[in-house]
Scaffold this motif. Structure first.
Motif, PDB file in Angstrom:
ATOM      1  N   ASP A 649       0.839  -1.190   0.000  1.00  0.00           N
ATOM      2  CA  ASP A 649       0.000   0.000   0.000  1.00  0.00           C
ATOM      3  C   ASP A 649       0.871   1.235   0.000  1.00  0.00           C
ATOM      4  O   ASP A 649       1.934   1.246   0.613  1.00  0.00           O
ATOM      5  N   CYS A 651      -0.072   4.930   1.070  1.00  0.00           N
ATOM      6  CA  CYS A 651      -1.051   5.926   1.525  1.00  0.00           C
ATOM      7  C   CYS A 651      -0.329   7.181   1.968  1.00  0.00           C
ATOM      8  O   CYS A 651      -0.815   7.930   2.803  1.00  0.00           O
ATOM      9  N   SER A 729      -8.749   1.474   1.175  1.00  0.00           N
ATOM     10  CA  SER A 729      -7.831   0.944   0.165  1.00  0.00           C
ATOM     11  C   SER A 729      -7.938  -0.564  -0.021  1.00  0.00           C
ATOM     12  O   SER A 729      -8.024  -1.067  -1.140  1.00  0.00           O
TER      13      SER A 729
END
Ligand code: FES
Ligand code: FES
Lengths: 773, 164
Positions: A649, A651, A729
């Motif tokens: 991920d 972010c 997400s």
């Protein structure tokens, strides 16, 4: 040492692990009564009669009413809907009458005694049925089942047509992102107590301030006399931002009875009447070249909104899908449009991801389709099409959407390294050639989403007062701090997150900071917790308010130390002249002085250690990532197992890695569940077949894998923290990775597409046919 | 029709008059005012209502209060020590971020206590199978599994930490 970026365990937990949490049903006031609904058993019917007499006569029943007993009948925030059904019902579960009784057992008995007679009407369950010529109309007054439409703009049509004409290759596909339910473990709940001077409502909501404003205008009670308290909330996932009938009926009936009224939804009711998500049907054409470069994309969505769209969220879902239909790819020409269709089903609205999971599904399935058509490795097709890292901010060709920042190749390379892709491929080919082994498939999803809702104007269009979030930092006389925020968390760990941010800026121990939220009387006006907005926006508000307070604290300490404020530092809660630890003033003295005029310098007023900030981001953020899913498929039963799931991920700045992992893991499991297990099903008579946790397969621990987490960090320029948000997400990114993996495993059988949820039956049929052939 | 029941909850024994149809979970929540035990479904699938009856984990929505007559029930409220120390499973959930909204948590913790009583050192798959009857919508279960493993590795009660 900075707190931000460290694995801090949560301030929320001690109550919740000891049974001292306080959820709405746990709140008890003397004299509380229980409300229950009489709900439609028909999907589309005229109500011929409603006989309340027997129910009203049952001892312990206090009141039973229908819509005719209500002064204001229209349900706020809903499309052509009354608070209780009026003359006609349009989905199974639609509330027709409401009962209030002394306890929940009597209320349930009374519901059974209400007799409703119906005259059934023809009905529509799918968009295909709803759009057929001469189809029964869900809302006759509308004259059509299309309740909202965004057609393809002519200019984009022409541009895309030209791209397709020039393109060496094209392909088409369709898919259905099926209706799935958010399944918050706590269903809807409300307790309303309307006394002589004030209405107080405890509600399981994601936006107490929005609910307060709405209740106030619907009920005609001024806002100073209308207090909404959001106690602990057992999950929301987007389904607790809507205005449901119970939220209005409990206050109305409390006023009428002069007693508190509580409603706690059963799980069966929750499936029937709480808004559920997705349910988009997609038709896609893509143009590309022999090297796998995407040259053009056409997207048409039919969004099945059920009987009563939730306004304006339901209409907004396909808008978000359209905005994000480019994925993280540089596609020169896109045309995207949609039709919102009414059907005789439960209303559709936001569910974690809200329009973006459908977009990532679109983009990620399309890229795999191109990989399949061209024979190029799916990872390579992605690398060839990524928006180049030096092209941010990047505007998509078809909408006013500007991706803030990103480094998509970095995430994918990290995922390839994490999963050891080269060896995985060898293993897959070996297993697929060996009939004694499970089939194996590898699926990618290199997704991007839109978060931190939003910049000025973004949420106002959704009926919100602003797009900001608020934080008030208030130093107490003993030098500890209380932060009150308008954000309204329900599991995200926001109290911990905001306390960490404040601890850094106030140079104070996190143990001396308490965060309060979810009370419209005592927190500044807020917008709410949804749209992956809290860390980025409430976090920014907390940071800015803390900075202001700390500046004033330095002035006070400087006055006490007879020093220049600019020369001060604060170390472990002690203010001192930089590098001179021999003379220090603790936060406790500064806090006291801040409220004690005799101790303050002349130019600083009491109360200076308090600041409220409404933070507005300068733009949306675009979290992204690369997921790799490995599935194994039982050749005899068709059972699909997610054997490995790798997530990378991005972010931006991570405030608390422990909490970020929790958000990602929970989200990924929800996304895997859409791919493999979950679907709300209605039969052709409009009867819902999935109204319990027995029929609707929300996964248990034994059904799902552990996630192997990775991370890259590309900060956003839209807030000073650099945080993009991470709440949605996992759900957005994971579903296509699973489907791509299954299609990859079944490619040798000629499979190019497979419908969700990918049940063993579906896979077995494919395998069985292949063996029969 | 009313019936008399005598039930011990977390060591406190009380006699109450109940309707025969009253579920144990409603008895605990509404008559004993112990609201830590939650309700998440009406078909005995979610496990939010899990308690221990005579030391064995049970879904309190599948048991009538009259069936618990004469038995010992333990709920989440009785788990921490009287000095405020957390039970190892409680501390494991906290240390490992095994909870988000906390709604499933009391049931998860009680079910985990049940698992560890049977099997003090369960494997990951034994934990996952053992928690099959408990649904969590927030965590994705991974950190719940870690929390149970943490508790297995730290079987002593944990001093109360700083709360929020
Ligand atoms: S409430 Fe008991 S299993 Fe769901
Ligand atoms: S922590 Fe929310 S349901 Fe488990």
């Amino acid at each position: 040492m900075s707190m931000v970026g460290t694995r801090v365990i949560r301030k929320e937990d001690p109550n919740l692990i000891t049974g001292r949490g306080l959820f709405t049903d746990d709140v008890s006031i003397m004299g509380t009564t229980i409300m229950a609904f009489v709900r439609s058993t028909e999907a589309h019917a005229d109500i011929v009669s409603v006989d309340l007499a027997e129910a009203r006569a049952l001892p312990g029943v206090l009141v039973v009413i229908t819509v005719d007993d209500l002064e204001t009948q229209e349900l706020p925030g809903a499309f052509m809907r009354t608070v209780l059904a009026k003359d006609r019902v349009r989905f199974v579960g639609e509330p027709i009458a409401v009962v209030v009784a002394e306890d929940r057992y009597i209320a349930a008995d009374a519901v059974e005694l209400v007799q409703v007679t119906y005259r059934p009407l023809p009905l529509v369950i799918t968009p295909v049925e709803a759009l057929a010529v001469g189809a029964p109309l869900v809302q006759e007054a509308l004259g059509t089942n299309v309740c909202f439409e965004v057609p393809w703009p002519q200019e984009q049509i022409d541009q895309v047509d030209r791209a397709f004409e020039a393109a060496p290759r094209q392909a088409s596909t369709t898919f259905h992102s099926q209706r799935v339910h958010p399944v918050p473990m706590e269903p809807s709940a409300i307790l309303a107590d309307w006394g002589p001077d004030k209405l107080t409502v405890w509600a399981s909501t994601q936006m107490p301030h929005g609910l307060r404003n709405c209740l106030s205008s619907f009920l005609g009670v001024p806002q100073h006399q209308c207090r909404v308290i959001q106690p602990d909330v057992g999950g929301g996932f987007g389904a607790k931002v809507q205005q449901y009938p119970e939220l209005f009926l409990a206050p109305i009936l409390s006023k009428r009875l002069g007693r508190p009224v509580k409603y706690v939804q059963t799980r069966t009711e929750c499936f029937a009447i709480m808004c559920s998500g997705r349910d988009q049907h997609h038709e896609i054409d893509v143009a590309f070249d022999d090297d796998g470069h995407i040259l053009g994309l056409r997207s048409l969505i039919h969004a099945d909104l059920g009987a009563y769209p939730d306004l304006p969220n339901s209409f907004g879902m396909p808008t978000l899908t359209n905005w994000m239909s480019s994925g993280c790819y540089k596609i020169p020409a896109i045309v995207a449009g949609y039709k919102c269709v009414l059907t005789n089903k439960t209303p559709q609205s936001a569910y974690r991801g809200a329009g973006r999971p459908e977009a990532s599904f679109l983009a990620e399935r399309v890229v795999d389709l191109i990989a399949d058509e061209t024979g190029i490795d799916p990872a390579e097709v992605r690398l060839r099409n990524f928006i180049p890292t030096d092209e941010f901010p990047y505007k998509v060709p078809h909408a006013e959407v500007y991706y803030d920042s990103g480094n998509y190749p970095l995430s994918l390379h990290e995922a390839l390294r994490l999963c050891d892709y080269e060896n995985l491929k060898v293993e897959r080919d070996r297993r697929n050639a060996d009939a004694s082994e499970k089939l194996m498939g590898i699926g990618f999803s290199t997704w991007v989403e839109i978060a931190a809702f939003g910049p000025r104007g973004a949420l106002e269009g959704f009926g919100h007062i602003g797009s900001y979030e608020s934080a008030q930092v208030k130093i107490q006389p003993d030098g500890t701090a209380i932060i009150a925020t308008g954000a309204s968390p329900h599991g995200q760990g926001t109290h911990t997150t905001l306390a960490m941010i404040a601890a850094d800026e106030l140079h104070m121990s996190i143990d001396n900071i308490t965060v309060r939220s979810g009370d419209t009387d005592t927190t500044p006006q807020g917008v709410g917790t949804m749209g992956s907005r809290t860390a980025a926006i409430a976090g920014e508000a907390t940071k800015q308010a803390s900075i202001k307070v700390f500046q004033n604290a330095c002035k006070i300490a400087a006055h006490m130390l007879e020093a220049n404020p600019d020369d001060l530092e604060c170390v472990d809660g002690l203010f001192q002249v930089k590098g001179v630890p021999s003379k220090t003033i603790p936060w406790s003295q500064v806090g006291w002085a801040g409220l004690s005029p005799t101790l303050l310098p002349d130019d600083i007023p009491a109360g200076c250690l308090e600041s409220t900030v409404f933070a507005e981001p300068t733009g949306f953020t675009y979290p992204a990532g690369a997921y790799v899913c490995v599935v194994g498929i039982d050749r005899d039963t068709g059972h699909v197992e997610v054997e490995k799931f790798y997530s990378v991920d991005d972010c931006g700045t991570v405030i608390n890695p422990l909490l970020a992992e929790g958000q990602v893991q929970g989200g990924i499991i929800q996304g895997i569940a859409q791919a493999l297990f979950e679907e709300m099903v209605w039969d052709s008579a409009g009867q819902p077949l999935t109204t319990t946790l027995m029929d609707y397969l929300a996964p248990a621990a034994s059904d799902v894998p552990s996630i192997i987490d990775g991370r890259t960090n590309t900060p956003t320029p839209h807030n000073s923290l650099g945080a993009k948000g991470i709440g949605e997400s996992g759900t957005i990114g994971s579903t296509p990775a699973v489907v791509n993996a299954v299609v990859n495993a079944l490619a040798q059988y000629g499979v190019k597409n497979i419908a969700m949820p990918i049940s063993p039956q579906r896979v077995w049929r494919i395998l069985n046919q292949a063996q029969g052939a | 029709m009313q019936r008399e029941v005598t039930i011990s909850v977390n060591g406190a024994t009380r006699t109450d008059t109940v309707e025969p149809r009253l579920l144990l979970v409603h008895y605990l929540r509404e008559q004993r005012r112990l609201t830590g035990t939650h309700i998440g479904c009406d078909t005995s699938n979610c496990g939010a209502c899990t308690v221990l009856i005579d030391g064995l984990s049970a879904k309190s929505c599948t048991v009538l209060a009259v069936q618990a007559d004469g038995h010992e029930v333990s709920t989440i409220e009785g788990l921490a020590g009287s000095d405020g120390s957390f039970h190892p499973v409680q501390e494991g959930f906290r240390q490992c971020h095994g909870l988000q909204c906390g709604y499933c948590t009391p049931g998860m913790i009680m079910a985990s206590v049940g698992i560890l009583a049977d099997n003090p050192h369960p494997s990951e798959s034994e934990i996952r199978m053992g928690l099959e009857g408990n649904i969590c919508r927030c965590t994705g279960y991974q950190k719940i599994v870690e929390a149970v493993q943490w508790a297995a590795a730290h079987p002593q009660p944990q001093p109360a930490g700083q709360g929020g």
